[in-house]
Design a protein around this motif. Structure first.
Motif, PDB file in Angstrom:
ATOM      1  N   SER A 188      44.978  42.787  49.372  1.00  0.00           N
ATOM      2  CA  SER A 188      44.578  41.841  48.322  1.00  0.00           C
ATOM      3  C   SER A 188      43.117  41.481  48.497  1.00  0.00           C
ATOM      4  O   SER A 188      42.642  41.233  49.610  1.00  0.00           O
ATOM      5  N   ASN A 189      42.372  41.452  47.376  1.00  0.00           N
ATOM      6  CA  ASN A 189      40.947  41.158  47.462  1.00  0.00           C
ATOM      7  C   ASN A 189      40.458  40.231  46.356  1.00  0.00           C
ATOM      8  O   ASN A 189      39.256  40.057  46.158  1.00  0.00           O
ATOM      9  N   TYR A 190      41.379  39.629  45.618  1.00  0.00           N
ATOM     10  CA  TYR A 190      41.005  38.710  44.541  1.00  0.00           C
ATOM     11  C   TYR A 190      41.968  37.546  44.569  1.00  0.00           C
ATOM     12  O   TYR A 190      43.191  37.740  44.568  1.00  0.00           O
TER      13      TYR A 190
ATOM     14  N   ASP B 299      37.793  31.265  41.180  1.00  0.00           N
ATOM     15  CA  ASP B 299      38.344  32.431  41.876  1.00  0.00           C
ATOM     16  C   ASP B 299      37.362  32.888  42.939  1.00  0.00           C
ATOM     17  O   ASP B 299      36.199  32.503  42.948  1.00  0.00           O
TER      18      ASP B 299
ATOM     19  N   ARG C   2      36.467  36.432  45.558  1.00  0.00           N
ATOM     20  CA  ARG C   2      36.754  37.805  45.949  1.00  0.00           C
ATOM     21  C   ARG C   2      36.499  37.939  47.447  1.00  0.00           C
ATOM     22  O   ARG C   2      35.790  37.140  48.046  1.00  0.00           O
ATOM     23  N   SER C   3      37.035  38.994  48.021  1.00  0.00           N
ATOM     24  CA  SER C   3      37.098  39.080  49.479  1.00  0.00           C
ATOM     25  C   SER C   3      35.754  39.300  50.154  1.00  0.00           C
ATOM     26  O   SER C   3      35.661  39.254  51.374  1.00  0.00           O
TER      27      SER C   3
ATOM     28  N   PRO D  95      42.554  33.930  42.716  1.00  0.00           N
ATOM     29  CA  PRO D  95      42.221  32.903  41.717  1.00  0.00           C
ATOM     30  C   PRO D  95      43.067  31.645  41.896  1.00  0.00           C
ATOM     31  O   PRO D  95      44.132  31.671  42.512  1.00  0.00           O
TER      32      PRO D  95
ATOM     33  N   ASP E 252      39.407  42.314  34.207  1.00  0.00           N
ATOM     34  CA  ASP E 252      39.012  42.537  35.611  1.00  0.00           C
ATOM     35  C   ASP E 252      39.690  41.542  36.528  1.00  0.00           C
ATOM     36  O   ASP E 252      39.040  40.961  37.383  1.00  0.00           O
ATOM     37  N   SER E 253      40.969  41.346  36.348  1.00  0.00           N
ATOM     38  CA  SER E 253      41.786  40.431  37.144  1.00  0.00           C
ATOM     39  C   SER E 253      41.706  38.989  36.682  1.00  0.00           C
ATOM     40  O   SER E 253      42.558  38.191  37.028  1.00  0.00           O
ATOM     41  N   SER E 254      40.710  38.633  35.890  1.00  0.00           N
ATOM     42  CA  SER E 254      40.592  37.259  35.399  1.00  0.00           C
ATOM     43  C   SER E 254      41.507  37.086  34.200  1.00  0.00           C
ATOM     44  O   SER E 254      41.233  37.560  33.109  1.00  0.00           O
TER      45      SER E 254
ATOM     46  N   SER F 242      42.703  46.580  40.737  1.00  0.00           N
ATOM     47  CA  SER F 242      41.523  46.105  40.015  1.00  0.00           C
ATOM     48  C   SER F 242      41.882  45.377  38.730  1.00  0.00           C
ATOM     49  O   SER F 242      41.123  44.558  38.242  1.00  0.00           O
TER      50      SER F 242
ATOM     51  N   ASN G 114      45.980  39.286  44.177  1.00  0.00           N
ATOM     52  CA  ASN G 114      46.266  40.537  43.455  1.00  0.00           C
ATOM     53  C   ASN G 114      46.977  41.511  44.376  1.00  0.00           C
ATOM     54  O   ASN G 114      46.417  42.031  45.331  1.00  0.00           O
TER      55      ASN G 114
END
Lengths: 110, 114
Positions: free
Chosen positions: B30-32, B49, B51-52, B34, A96-98, B98, B93
């Motif tokens: 982009s919404n993530y 990290d 998230r938006s 880290p 999940d992106s991690s 996702s 991202n």
């Protein structure tokens, strides 16, 4: 769990030789990717895969091939090594992106 | 595509001081976001990290803030220790995917002097 395992850790190639960098993960992650790391340039995406049988190009794909026949393995092939491919290569997997990164392969092409 | 700029490229602080690293990104999808820490000879490790849908996140001595309007996010380390010395990377991202497909900044070499 081993996480993401990369082999070999170090490799020296002569210009024109081919080789495969191995990457395996045991976390059942669908997404895997290959990055190269060069001084002052961060990590640049070479190829990625969103699941077995599916691969796509990243930012710097030229000179590299990948395949994803299983969820666990994502090998990176250098077709004909060039000095410009001297770099540190990292494989990563995620759900999940991690991302979880491997410890890297340091490749020198002479 | 996504472009991530990271500053400064090197940062030197005294033990106990705070350190701040800033990143800007270009892709509004982009919404993530880290942050990774890389020690010598090792692969990058995720440290925090965001998230938006949130503006700030904290984990002990580290925190990340996000300003989506301005398209920038920052890493804050308080009470720095010599073991915080490493290279730090921000990422975003691309396309808001996702599954990741992260674009990384150029990295910041943080040195904490005892």
């Amino acid at each position: 769990n081993a996480g993401v395992t990369q082999t070999p850790k170090f490799q020296v190639l002569k210009t024109g030789q081919s080789m495969t960098l191995q990457c395996a993960q045991d976390m059942n992650h669908e997404y895997m990717s290959w990055y190269r790391q060069d001084p002052g340039m961060g990590l640049r995406l070479i190829h990625y895969s969103v699941g077995a049988g599916i691969t796509d190009q990243g930012e710097v794909p030229n000179g590299y091939n990948v395949s994803r026949s299983t969820t666990e393995d994502f090998p990176l092939r250098l077709l004909s090594a060039a000095p410009s491919q001297t770099s540190v290569y990292f494989c990563a997997s995620s759900r999940d992106s991690s991302y979880t990164f491997g410890s890297g392969t340091r490749l020198t092409v002479v | 595509g996504e472009n991530v700029e990271q500053h400064p490229s090197t940062l030197s602080v005294q033990e106990g001081d705070s350190a701040v690293i800033k990143c800007t990104y270009s892709d509004s999808a982009s919404n993530y976001f880290p942050w990774y820490k890389q020690e010598l000879g090792k692969g990058p490790q995720l440290i925090i990290d965001i998230r938006s849908n949130v503006g700030e996140k904290k984990d002990q001595r580290i925190a990340v803030t996000l300003n989506k309007t301005a398209k920038h996010f920052s890493l804050h380390i308080t009470e720095t220790q010599p073991e915080d010395s490493a290279v730090y990377f921000c990422a975003a991202n691309a396309g808001g995917t996702s599954y990741g497909k992260l674009t990384f900044g150029q990295g910041t070499i943080l040195t904490v002097h005892p």
